[in-house]
Each structure stands twice: as structure tokens, then as C-alpha cells.
Design a protein around this motif. Structure first.
Motif, short mmCIF file in Angstrom:
data_model
loop_
_atom_site.label_atom_id
_atom_site.label_comp_id
_atom_site.label_asym_id
_atom_site.label_seq_id
_atom_site.Cartn_x
_atom_site.Cartn_y
_atom_site.Cartn_z
N ALA A 208 41.73 37.47 44.56
CA ALA A 208 41.66 37.25 46.02
C ALA A 208 40.83 36.00 46.33
CB ALA A 208 41.07 38.48 46.69
N ALA A 209 39.87 35.72 45.45
CA ALA A 209 38.94 34.61 45.73
C ALA A 209 39.48 33.25 45.29
CB ALA A 209 37.61 34.88 45.04
N ARG B 220 48.26 48.90 38.53
CA ARG B 220 47.39 47.97 39.28
C ARG B 220 47.67 46.52 38.87
NH1 ARG B 220 41.50 50.36 40.47
NH2 ARG B 220 41.44 48.43 41.72
N GLU C 20 36.84 50.36 38.43
CA GLU C 20 35.94 49.35 39.01
C GLU C 20 36.23 47.98 38.40
OE1 GLU C 20 31.75 50.26 38.68
OE2 GLU C 20 31.19 48.44 39.77
N SER D 270 39.15 46.54 40.04
CA SER D 270 38.83 46.05 41.39
C SER D 270 38.17 44.68 41.31
CB SER D 270 37.91 47.03 42.11
OG SER D 270 38.55 48.27 42.25
N ILE D 271 37.33 44.48 40.31
CA ILE D 271 36.69 43.17 40.14
C ILE D 271 37.77 42.11 39.86
CG2 ILE D 271 35.19 41.82 38.59
CD1 ILE D 271 33.49 44.39 38.27
N TYR E 239 50.45 38.17 43.70
CA TYR E 239 50.10 36.79 43.32
C TYR E 239 51.18 36.22 42.39
CZ TYR E 239 45.63 38.22 45.22
OH TYR E 239 44.66 38.70 46.06
N CYS F 232 35.41 37.01 37.04
CA CYS F 232 35.16 38.36 36.52
C CYS F 232 33.81 38.42 35.82
CB CYS F 232 36.27 38.78 35.56
SG CYS F 232 37.86 39.07 36.36
N GLU G 100 40.88 42.25 40.80
CA GLU G 100 41.59 42.02 42.06
C GLU G 100 40.80 41.09 42.98
OE1 GLU G 100 43.90 46.33 41.90
OE2 GLU G 100 42.15 46.07 43.19
N ASP G 101 39.49 41.33 43.05
CA ASP G 101 38.63 40.45 43.87
C ASP G 101 38.68 39.02 43.37
OD1 ASP G 101 37.97 42.67 45.33
OD2 ASP G 101 35.96 42.92 44.45
N ALA G 102 38.71 38.89 42.05
CA ALA G 102 38.72 37.53 41.47
C ALA G 102 40.00 36.81 41.89
CB ALA G 102 38.62 37.61 39.94
N ALA H 292 30.91 38.57 38.07
CA ALA H 292 30.78 39.86 38.76
C ALA H 292 30.43 41.00 37.79
CB ALA H 292 32.08 40.17 39.49
#
Ligand SMILES: Cc1ncc(COP(=O)(O)O)c(C=O)c1O
Length: 457
Positions: free
Chosen positions: A455-456, A368, A445, A448-449, A376, A413, A451-453, A416
Motif C-alpha cells: 500500500a505504501a 491473501r 500479522e 498484514s505488514i 496490485y 517489511c 499488505e501495508d508495504a 516494520a
């Protein structure tokens, strides 16, 4: 008044006591943590700072619960300490039992069995089948100080060789061994003398790149020791098998074995500082085992005792025992409660095959993290071993460190509910050190957080 939204009723030693899930009920940090932080600012010295100022009320397995009732996923383990999980059952049971019997006599006044048992475990578990002796201390820095003291005494030499990006602690001698100025050393000098710094085999940053690091680093270090210090003046070479605070730098294969061989040729004590890497973190009991490196001395702390302060120096009997009676020690070193905790932690690591769990964590996390790096270009490197992994962030296509994005991702992170740490000489590395007992769903999980960070940003 500090309130807790989710008071957990639990008996010590019950590892099912905390729900293993993320649950964010306030902003991070929430009002109760902010109130405590205001008190902290009035009373606690500013130099002691925080990664994430949520005040903890409970922690267990892979979660940390704060004063507002938020349950956060722990990817930090209190900086690689609670590998067995926070308040691990075997640790708390042994601690409670020991604390109810006696809490201190001072091993140097009247000894007790727990200290001897921990030294027996250290002798058994650390690399090398030679006859060993150990001594116990309170912190990693104290262990490193003592390892250097012993090496100097045993060899009758003074020089100590350390590396770029090294971190060995914050006491005077260990500040001298530590490479990074800010925040560890700035204006805290003068530092201890006879410390010589060598270039580190840092694959991403070695001039000429990874291949060059593998072929050039060792001859360069040997040549610099020869020309600038003189082999016969060197008491010890100290190195972290995977550098911790300096950025989770993994040297290329062959560098550590070559260094160990060079030390053996010249009567230099080879000290592996396994304070962050030791006790199953990298997928072996000790990181040196990965390449079959057998140090003359190993320093341990952090993961050894499930969160209680304990550290060790373990080494060849003839080196350790070169020191006269009374030459080593300290009031609290090898405190009986800390020793009981260590025995509980070591028992847990063996019973639950936490080295295997560390390898499994690596198998889950690495693909991952690699996926993130593909997506990125700010991620220049994914590295580490077992459950000691990191990503290094640079301006895309360059080696110019990007600490601003690193901090932004870490803070996202945190908001979240994922506790992540940064590190690195340039402050541009995000490191991952989950407890080895973390559930795989929490691990996924947490990723995933992350990854979201990304993405943001
Ligand atoms: C490799 C290494 N050595 C020494 C130390 C110092 O340990 P302590 O903070 O317990 O003094 C650390 C702490 O991070 C470390 O990672």
C-alpha cells in the motif's frame, strides 16, 4: 558496549521462553545492531553479505529477537532451515545431551549410532521403497557434489544435466550447476566441466505461456539432451522439484514424472535436490511426493537438523554402493551433535505433523497473496506449495522483471519488523518460508505488514 533491552531468562528446550509477538522498540536496524555492524565491517569479508543487518540474540518459534530488543516476525527460517522453529525443544535437548557426551570422533575413524539412525530415518522418509543407502555431509553444496560424484562413478558417464534458474550451491562444481551469474558465479570461474543446462518448465516465462510450458518443456528438454549431449553420456539429471533461489518456480504437472521416466529409460541417475523443499516444507515430507515421483537419489540439508550443519545423499543401494570404501566422506560429515539435532528435528516433524502445518500455512497465505495480486498488477504470479510460497513482480502487464519494487517492498517489511527474503534469477521474487511452527496470529500479522508495504509503494 552492546546492550540488550529485553534479556530473556530461559532454559534451553523451553519453547514458551520467547513471547510470540512482534515488538519494535527502535528503528531497524537499531543502535546496538549498527554498532555490531561497524565491527563486522572491520573484520568480516565483504563477500558475505546480509539480507537484514540486525544482530540476533534470541530466536524461537516464529520470532527473531535482536540486540536492541526488537522482536521480528520470521518469514525466512534462515533460508528454509528452522522449519521446526528456532532452538526447537527436541533439537536443543538432544544437542545438549550429545554435546555433553562427545562432540566428534569422525565417523570414518570410530563410528557412532546417531549417524546410522539419521540414515535410517532418511531411508524411511525419502520417496521410494527400494533398498537405500545414505551418506552424510556438512552442507547442501557438499551433498550435491557427492551426489554427482556417486552418479558418475555408478554409471561410468560424465555429463550432468541441470536447468535454467537452478541453484545447487557455491562450490566449484555446484557453481557450475547453478544458473545465475550474479552474485553466485561472477568472475569465480573456470567452472567444472561436463555440465549441460536445459530450459526449465517455468510456467510464467515459458515462451507461449503456461499451457505451452506444460506441453512443450519436457519434449524440448528430451530433444536437447538427445541432440546436444547424447543420453548415453549422461550420468545424472539434477533438478529442484520446486526451484529455490531461482524464484520458487513450480514446474507444471507431469514435467517431473516425465523427466524421471526419461532418466529410467536411459540409465540416467535422476537426482532430486530437495535441499530447500525437503522435510515437510511443501506440505509433504519431500516435494517429489506431490506427484509420486521416485528419484534415484535425493539430496537433503537445510530443514534436516533444525539449524545445525548437516546434509545427506540418499539413493538406491546399488548406485550408492558402487563407490569403493574410502571414496566418500569428510572429517566432519555427519557430526554427532548435528545428527542428534536431526533426530530431534525429524521427531518434531513427525510428532507435530509439520507437513500438515505447512499445508495449513499455505491455506492461510495463498488467499491473501492472491488478494494482493488482484489489487496490485505489479504482482504477475503467486506460486509455491505449502509453506514455500512466492510472488513475482513485473512491470504491470508485461514480463519485464521489477527488482526495484521487489527490493522496496522487502525493505518496507524489514523496517516494520517482518523478515522476508527475495530471490529469483531477476531479483524480482519475494519468497515466504515461515517456520512451520509459527503461530497463526503471527502469520496473519506478517501478511498484514506485507499488505501495508504494498500500500505504501
Ligand atoms: C536447492 C538447493 N541446493 C543446494 C543448496 C546449497 O546448500 P548450502 O548452502 O547448504 O551449501 C541450496 C541452498 O540454498 C539449495 O536451495
Amino acid at each position: 558496549m552492546i546492550y540488550r533491552q529485553s534479556m530473556t531468562e530461559h532454559a534451553p528446550g523451553d519453547d514458551a521462553r520467547l513471547p510470540q509477538r512482534r515488538n519494535i522498540v527502535t528503528e531497524i536496524p537499531g543502535p546496538a545492531s549498527r554498532e555490531l555492524f561497524a565491527r563486522r565491517e572491520r573484520t568480516v569479508a565483504r563477500g558475505v553479505s546480509h539480507v537484514l543487518p540486525v544482530f540476533v540474540t534470541d530466536a524461537g518459534g516464529g520470532v527473531i529477537v535482536d540486540a536492541d530488543g526488537n522482536s521480528l516476525i520470521d518469514f525466512g527460517s534462515g533460508i528454509a532451515v528452522v522449519s521446526v522453529g528456532n532452538a526447537a525443544p527436541r533439537v536443543t535437548a538432544r544437542v545438549a545431551e550429545q554435546a555433553a557426551r562427545f562432540t566428534h570422533t569422525c565417523f570414518m575413524v570410530t563410528p557412532y549410532e546417531g549417524y546410522v539412525e539419521v540414515c535410517e530415518e532418511l531411508g524411511r522418509r525419502t520417496p521410494g521403497t527400494y533398498d537405500k543407502r545414505s551418506a552424510l555431509f556438512n552442507s547442501g553444496a557438499e551433498a550435491v557434489e557427492n551426489a554427482v560424484k556417486i552418479a558418475r562413478h555408478a554409471t561410468g558417464r560424465q555429463a550432468v544435466v541441470a536447468f535454467d534458474h537452478a541453484y545447487h550451491g557455491r562450490t566449484n562444481l555446484t557453481m557450475a550447476l547453478t544458473a545465475k551469474n550474479m552474485p553466485y558465479k561472477d568472475k569465480f570461474g573456470p567452472f567444472a566441466g561436463e555440465v549441460y543446462r536445459m530450459p526449465m518448465a517455468y510456467p510464467l516465462r515459458w515462451p507461449g505461456g503456461r499451457e505451452a510450458a506444460a506441453t512443450e518443456a519436457l519434449p524440448t528438454v528430451k530433444s536437447l539432451i538427445h541432440t546436444q549431449v547424447g543420453e548415453d553420456n549422461v550420468a545424472a539429471v539434477i533438478i529442484e522439484p520446486i526451484q529455490g533461489e531461482g524464484g520458487f518456480v513450480v514446474p507444471p504437472d507431469g514435467f517431473l514424472p516425465g523427466l524421471a521416466e526419461f532418466c529410467a529409460e536411459h540409465g540416467i541417475v535422476f537426482i532430486a535436490d530437495e535441499i530447500q523443499t525437503g522435510f515437510c516444507r511443501t506440505g509433504d515430507w519431500f516435494a517429489c511426493e506431490h506427484e509420486g515421483v521416485v528419484p534415484d537419489m535425493v539430496t537433503t540439508a537445510k530443514g534436516i537438523a533444525g539449524g545445525l550443519p548437516l546434509a545427506g545423499v540418499t539413493g538406491r543401494a546399488e548406485i550408492m554402493d558402487s563407490v569403493h570404501a574410502g571414496g566418500l566422506g569428510g572429517t566432519y560429515g555427519g557430526n554427532p551433535v548435528a545428527c542428534a539435532a536431526a533426530l530431534g528435528a525429524i521427531e518434531t516433524m513427525a510428532a507435530e505433523d509439520l507437513a500438515g502445518r505447512a499445508r495449513r500455512i499455505g491455506e492461510i497465505m495463498l488467499p491473501r497473496l492472491d488478494g494482493l495480486a488482484e489489487k496490485y498488477p505489479v504482482i504477475a504470479d503467486v506460486r509455491g506449495r505449502g509453506a514455500m510460497l512466492a510472488i513475482e513482480l513485473t512491470r504491470p502487464g508485461t514480463l519485464e522483471p521489477d527488482p526495484a519494487t521487489t527490493t522496496a517492498v522487502a525493505k518496507a517489511c524489514h523496517r516494520a519488523g517482518l523478515v522476508t527474503l527475495t530471490c529469483g534469477t531477476f531479483g524480482n521474487v519475494i519468497r515466504f518460508l515461515p517456520p512451520l511452527v509459527i503461530g497463526e496470529d503471527l502469520l496473519e500479522e506478517g501478511l498484514s505488514i506485507l499488505e501495508d508495504a504494498f500500500a505504501a509503494i
